[in-house]
Design a protein around this motif. Structure first.
Motif, PDB file in Angstrom:
ATOM      1  N   SER D 174       0.862  -1.188   0.000  1.00 13.50           N
ATOM      2  CA  SER D 174       0.000   0.000   0.000  1.00 13.50           C
ATOM      3  C   SER D 174       0.886   1.221   0.000  1.00 13.50           C
ATOM      4  CB  SER D 174      -0.846   0.046   1.275  1.00 13.50           C
ATOM      5  OG  SER D 174      -1.957  -0.771   1.184  1.00 13.50           O
ATOM      6  N   LEU D 176       1.437   5.505   0.240  1.00 16.15           N
ATOM      7  CA  LEU D 176       0.958   6.829   0.665  1.00 16.15           C
ATOM      8  C   LEU D 176       1.821   7.816  -0.097  1.00 16.15           C
ATOM      9  CD1 LEU D 176       0.776   4.752   3.247  1.00 16.15           C
ATOM     10  CD2 LEU D 176      -0.031   6.791   4.416  1.00 16.15           C
ATOM     11  N   ILE D 192      -7.442  17.153  -2.115  1.00 17.67           N
ATOM     12  CA  ILE D 192      -6.534  16.469  -1.186  1.00 17.67           C
ATOM     13  C   ILE D 192      -6.443  17.057   0.225  1.00 17.67           C
ATOM     14  CG2 ILE D 192      -4.367  17.646  -1.722  1.00 17.67           C
ATOM     15  CD1 ILE D 192      -4.866  13.841  -1.633  1.00 17.67           C
ATOM     16  N   ASN D 195      -7.946  15.038   3.252  1.00 15.84           N
ATOM     17  CA  ASN D 195      -8.473  13.951   2.436  1.00 15.84           C
ATOM     18  C   ASN D 195      -7.362  12.995   2.003  1.00 15.84           C
ATOM     19  OD1 ASN D 195     -10.720  12.724   1.325  1.00 15.84           O
ATOM     20  ND2 ASN D 195     -10.712  13.923  -0.557  1.00 15.84           N
ATOM     21  N   ALA D 196      -7.762  11.911   1.384  1.00 14.19           N
ATOM     22  CA  ALA D 196      -6.845  10.967   0.751  1.00 14.19           C
ATOM     23  C   ALA D 196      -7.603  10.355  -0.410  1.00 14.19           C
ATOM     24  CB  ALA D 196      -6.409   9.879   1.736  1.00 14.19           C
ATOM     25  N   ILE D 197      -6.876   9.939  -1.448  1.00 12.95           N
ATOM     26  CA  ILE D 197      -7.508   9.374  -2.641  1.00 12.95           C
ATOM     27  C   ILE D 197      -6.976   7.956  -2.827  1.00 12.95           C
ATOM     28  CG2 ILE D 197      -7.942   9.676  -5.113  1.00 12.95           C
ATOM     29  CD1 ILE D 197      -7.153  12.631  -4.764  1.00 12.95           C
ATOM     30  N   PRO D 198      -7.874   6.937  -2.786  1.00 16.53           N
ATOM     31  CA  PRO D 198      -7.401   5.558  -2.732  1.00 16.53           C
ATOM     32  C   PRO D 198      -7.127   4.927  -4.092  1.00 16.53           C
ATOM     33  CG  PRO D 198      -9.770   5.584  -2.510  1.00 16.53           C
ATOM     34  CD  PRO D 198      -9.342   7.029  -2.673  1.00 16.53           C
ATOM     35  N   HIS D 199      -6.781   5.714  -5.070  1.00 17.02           N
ATOM     36  CA  HIS D 199      -6.542   5.144  -6.400  1.00 17.02           C
ATOM     37  C   HIS D 199      -5.748   6.149  -7.220  1.00 17.02           C
ATOM     38  CE1 HIS D 199      -7.275   2.785  -9.994  1.00 17.02           C
ATOM     39  NE2 HIS D 199      -7.673   3.877 -10.611  1.00 17.02           N
ATOM     40  N   GLU D 204      -0.968   1.306  -9.982  1.00 20.88           N
ATOM     41  CA  GLU D 204      -0.921  -0.027  -9.396  1.00 20.88           C
ATOM     42  C   GLU D 204      -0.333  -1.029 -10.380  1.00 20.88           C
ATOM     43  OE1 GLU D 204      -5.009  -0.264  -8.249  1.00 20.88           O
ATOM     44  OE2 GLU D 204      -4.713   1.181  -6.627  1.00 20.88           O
ATOM     45  N   ALA D 232      -0.807  -4.223  -5.560  1.00 22.10           N
ATOM     46  CA  ALA D 232      -0.584  -2.894  -4.973  1.00 22.10           C
ATOM     47  C   ALA D 232      -1.881  -2.113  -4.861  1.00 22.10           C
ATOM     48  CB  ALA D 232       0.402  -2.118  -5.843  1.00 22.10           C
ATOM     49  N   SER D 233      -1.976  -1.318  -3.793  1.00 23.37           N
ATOM     50  CA  SER D 233      -3.035  -0.319  -3.672  1.00 23.37           C
ATOM     51  C   SER D 233      -2.359   1.020  -3.474  1.00 23.37           C
ATOM     52  CB  SER D 233      -3.931  -0.632  -2.464  1.00 23.37           C
ATOM     53  OG  SER D 233      -4.758  -1.739  -2.739  1.00 23.37           O
ATOM     54  N   ASN D 235      -2.397   5.127  -2.895  1.00 30.08           N
ATOM     55  CA  ASN D 235      -3.148   6.239  -2.317  1.00 30.08           C
ATOM     56  C   ASN D 235      -2.371   7.545  -2.454  1.00 30.08           C
ATOM     57  OD1 ASN D 235      -5.223   4.567  -0.605  1.00 30.08           O
ATOM     58  ND2 ASN D 235      -3.218   3.667  -0.178  1.00 30.08           N
ATOM     59  N   ILE D 237      -1.911  11.171  -0.686  1.00 25.00           N
ATOM     60  CA  ILE D 237      -2.172  11.852   0.588  1.00 25.00           C
ATOM     61  C   ILE D 237      -1.608  13.271   0.555  1.00 25.00           C
ATOM     62  CG2 ILE D 237      -2.168   9.672   1.871  1.00 25.00           C
ATOM     63  CD1 ILE D 237       0.587  10.615   3.054  1.00 25.00           C
TER      64      ILE D 237
END
Lengths: 345, 345, 345, 345
Positions: D174, D176, D192, D195-199, D204, D232-233, D235, D237
């Motif tokens: 994962s 950041l 942002i 916030n956070a953006i998961p993609h 990936e 993988a993921s 994000n 931040i």
């Protein structure tokens, strides 16, 4: 009885706020949405990149977005809210006015035009009568009413209270403005994280001129700008919503801090649906107001103030408002409610 | 020849900056570190929670931290830098002065004491002679010299330039201050993310009084405070380092924006190791200076200015400095260099 | 008929959320507030540094805060919510239980105790029957029920859905946690602005153990921990509220991304006042859920998921919940509603 | 003897880093700058919106920017660095290769092409020999070498260390990631802050494929992708610079946490000007590495790791690198140094 309304430029950040605020409105019924050519024909859910932190109202999600032309507006719509980019609004708003629409606009064009009312309902509702002059001069059946810029509207109610009580002579103001004021893509993250920007193009001039029109006297023909001297420095900081401002004011009549706070606290509001019960909340605690904690007061429509103190020659204080509600969509909406109340719609 | 120096309060945020700045200093040799009782006896690496973004200098990491008492300082140390909390400094600094140490202190106590020089080397180096008065009055062999608060020091060089050229009459200033100015734990994350705080306890008063002492005239006995009227509003914003300030100034002599910018640009610096070549850099681009982009100019010791414009009755502009370098550790260090240069050490 | 409730530790961040959530609750009537000794005797407005972004409910503002002892609780109060620091709760909660109170607690102590139900109403309501065992073992008249840690509760509903459908074998999870999870002063601004912290003390262990208890089977005497292998990495990031988590899961039965999403979407909720209509909202858009945009869904009680995809050997997805509502005060409140519903109160 | 170099796409965020890193380089002499048509003919200072926090090197400020065509490059330039947008690079890089230039490129196109070396000098320098295959297949006189994506390069050195010691079987990661990875305008502030953006689109897949090529074996003709399973993921931040990653790894040989840490610590570096003395720094303190505190280690070229622990079936740890130095401009520069060292330039 419901007033049917439309939104010009419904997909942007301010347009989305209009939709949020119109949801469950007691008298306004949303009947038309317009946007740019590329959005026309889509459902609102498809056209707008919705980013408000509550879901799109379901009935709005399915509404079709039209192009921003008078033909796209159903006949029975009588009041339009405009959140078009000012370059577009300059071109397009007159078309709707020729067709007889009443337009309550948040766009910055024409705010200082001599025959366009620039109005905050609690501060200068009488300026609406400038519509008569406007119709005479332009030959419009409709009416164009503007609300001021978000940074202007944050401080003007407090200035109005001080002016009424002590006669304002000079104002120095520094702003700490949220990024939403620049629209969704207006400020990049690399510009603002761990940073501040000490200049916002055009903003200082808006504060310096619009404030003098709002506090100016309407003599039935012209609005005579208020004689006070205003200088502003505008900063962008890393907050999402809520403009905070530091004001230094000099008055003709001497004002103690307590008198000044009391003048703000007791400044009269207006009895309209979207207006807060009390227009200005004055904090005793000098660390308030703060953007994240206080921007939602009065559903985003109340002005907060605090830190009122005497300087050697005047007073200083801080004020805050929600820039996309009281400072944009909510401001136009309240002007719309005033237009209905006063019989212009 | 090396001057052996010590740091009182070496483990805090400012203490860590002292260590960073003293690394590779051409004339100062770090010979003593003190901290609170609980740190005494530990190595510096163990005692300090090091958070500067370069590793601890290896030789300093292994130094032993002593208690903050004169006995803990090796005999051959002649110059001490103090970044003690002001409550502690009030108690402890006099002990070192009785023992004959010269102390260049960043702590806020005693800055306005009539017999304590408050000095920025480029602005009022002559105030150092107040040490004679201090020694007479207090019976100290040592000498206590203070640098101003970080928010004061950011604007005073620009004010000095304007005062020299046009005679300052009044100053209104709003600050956008970084969180590091409050120390490591001074501002919680919940207080400041997506937020701003419009008040910093004591800070406004410091700006309003220290600036008048710094620009005051030393007549051989007293520093007569400058007669200008200063009012400040201090805000904390979500930046790590770098204080940005909006200044509105009124001058006796009329100043155009260009004259004012030129006065700043040409204001003379000083020839000391840690001083920047040019004291004030003036940007043409109105969006500068910005904290993240400009705080490192001149290794954190240069003042930046920009946005110089005329208002109806004076001028306005913005200024910026690195608050923990030029505004704290670097300020004390530069005073230390001046003390050596002028023969006080 | 109203159930009279009290809050132990009412002045902290979670305590404030309890008060916000209990305002206008249809069946719970707030009747007691406790805090530390120094707050006892004050009004709530004076004792709490209120920081929720809506004003304190007026009737609560005037309530007197008592000490955290059973004697301070009015006799007719039957249900207590606890948001005490865990160190304090370990000492104090048993006193209330001896006195016969039912305590729905957010404090982390005793969550893994074999005779304490750790419950999410939608996931394992049957674990409440462990209260019988608890009463037998401890000789209490009252009952102690815990909700899991905020980071655990964010993912467990999604894991429960997957386990029900496909049998979970292993879980790897990375969290992006908001600062409010550490309490008001838990994370300093200097630690987190322009930064992230890749470790939260104790948090990883909580996720790894609590999740297995929540999905464990209660056989009438013991809760047998679920056999899945869980490993977590916990990060703090600069967001105010809302924990976002990346999950990699391996299942015994093969799950396609679409099956997995459907299992989450259709996972059954519960019919209680504070429960969301749908427990898990699954986004199609891979950039969602996002903390600021989605934490308020279902009044902060809905779990959001998205980005469901197949990996070589399992599936991966993201989930999000409001950490101080669904992850703390709202979790205890919902457990309280379940306790009433099931007749334990 | 100096190697004369040019930068393709010199005005963007990565281009600016190239210029910063080439300033005072012992063997590379900057001799050509290219950008888009609209910048061609301007001085670099006029063409670039310089945003690095040190001023533009003075000699570079005055250099003329040319169009991105081979004709615009002086004849005596032998090595080009490319930070073109990948869409542009796909079109334009081949033109330079036909003309015989050696191009060390950070652009993402062609990284997975079978005949293009994807190289980290410390990890797979032998892959450079793929240039022979490339020249045969494409008929180029020049050579195209790529460095991996910033998120890939952050973890691959740690994976290489683990693979060498314990044989990697599976990786879950994962990220950041800092906003600078998306370029100057890639992430808006409204997206942002808080916030956070998961993609992150495409990211990936890059991590999952590039890592297997980097650790793949080159048999003289082909690079055989490593057989490990990577998921993988990614994000985004709110940090400016520095990608932090949580890795969960399973190995064929059992690895204790201490063994794994030691394998990273002792993984061999390379003796090139821009390479750090130690490739991977492993922290004992589990709260490190952190982006703001550790991204500058080794002038932004060192990889940091920490939090190494055993899970039930493997190990987990965190790693960090400066995404625009080690992850972009510095990566290409180091490949350039390797190309010179190995005689390809």
């Amino acid at each position: 009885m419901a007033v049917r309304v439309g939104i010009l430029g419904a997909t942007g950040a301010v347009g989305q706020r209009f939709i949020q605020l119109l949801d469950d409105h007691p008298t306004f019924e949303l009947a038309a949405l317009t946007a740019s050519e590329e959005s026309a024909g889509k459902t609102y859910a498809d056209a707008a990149k919705w980013r408000v932190n509550v879901p799109i109202p379901e009935d709005v999600a399915e509404m079709e977005v039209g192009p921003t032309t008078p033909e796209a507006i159903p006949e029975d719509v009588d009041l339009l809210f405009s959140s078009l980019p000012s370059g577009v609004a300059t071109e397009v708003e007159p078309e709707f006015l020729h067709e007889g629409y009443v337009v309550s606009s948040n766009s910055s064009n024409d705010r200082m035009a001599p025959d366009v009312p620039l109005t905050i309902p609690e501060v200068n509702p009488d300026h609406l009568d400038l519509i008569e002059v406007q119709r005479d001069e332009r030959g419009w059946d409709g009416a164009l009413v503007k609300n001021p810029n978000c940074s202007t509207i944050t401080m003007v109610p407090t200035l109005a209270a001080l002016d009424e009580a002590f006669d304002l002579e000079s104002v120095r103001v520094s702003t700490l403005q949220a990024v939403s004021g620049a629209g969704y893509s207006g400020v990049t993250s690399m510009e603002i994280i761990d940073n501040a920007i000490p200049h916002i193009g055009g903003e200082e001039n808006k504060m310096e001129t619009e404030s003098r029109k709002l506090l100016g006297e309407f003599d039935g023909v012209d609005v005579n700008l208020h004689g006070m001297d205003v200088a502003a420095s505008c900063n962008r900081i890393p907050t999402i919503d809520g403009h905070l401002e530091n004001v230094f004011a000099e008055t003709a009549e001497e004002a103690t801090a307590e008198d000044a706070a009391e003048a703000m606290r007791s400044y009269e509001g207006i009895d309209l649906h979207s207006a807060p019960e009390q227009l200005i909340h004055v904090f005793e605690d000098p660390v308030r107001p703060q953007p994240r904690l206080d921007r939602e007061r009065g559903d985003g429509m109340q002005i907060s103030a605090g830190g009122v103190q005497e300087t050697g020659t005047g007073i200083k204080y801080n004020c805050l408002a929600h820039n996309t509600i009281r400072g944009a969509a909510g401001a136009s909406l309240l002007n719309g409610e005033l237009l209905v109340e006063e019989g212009w719609v």
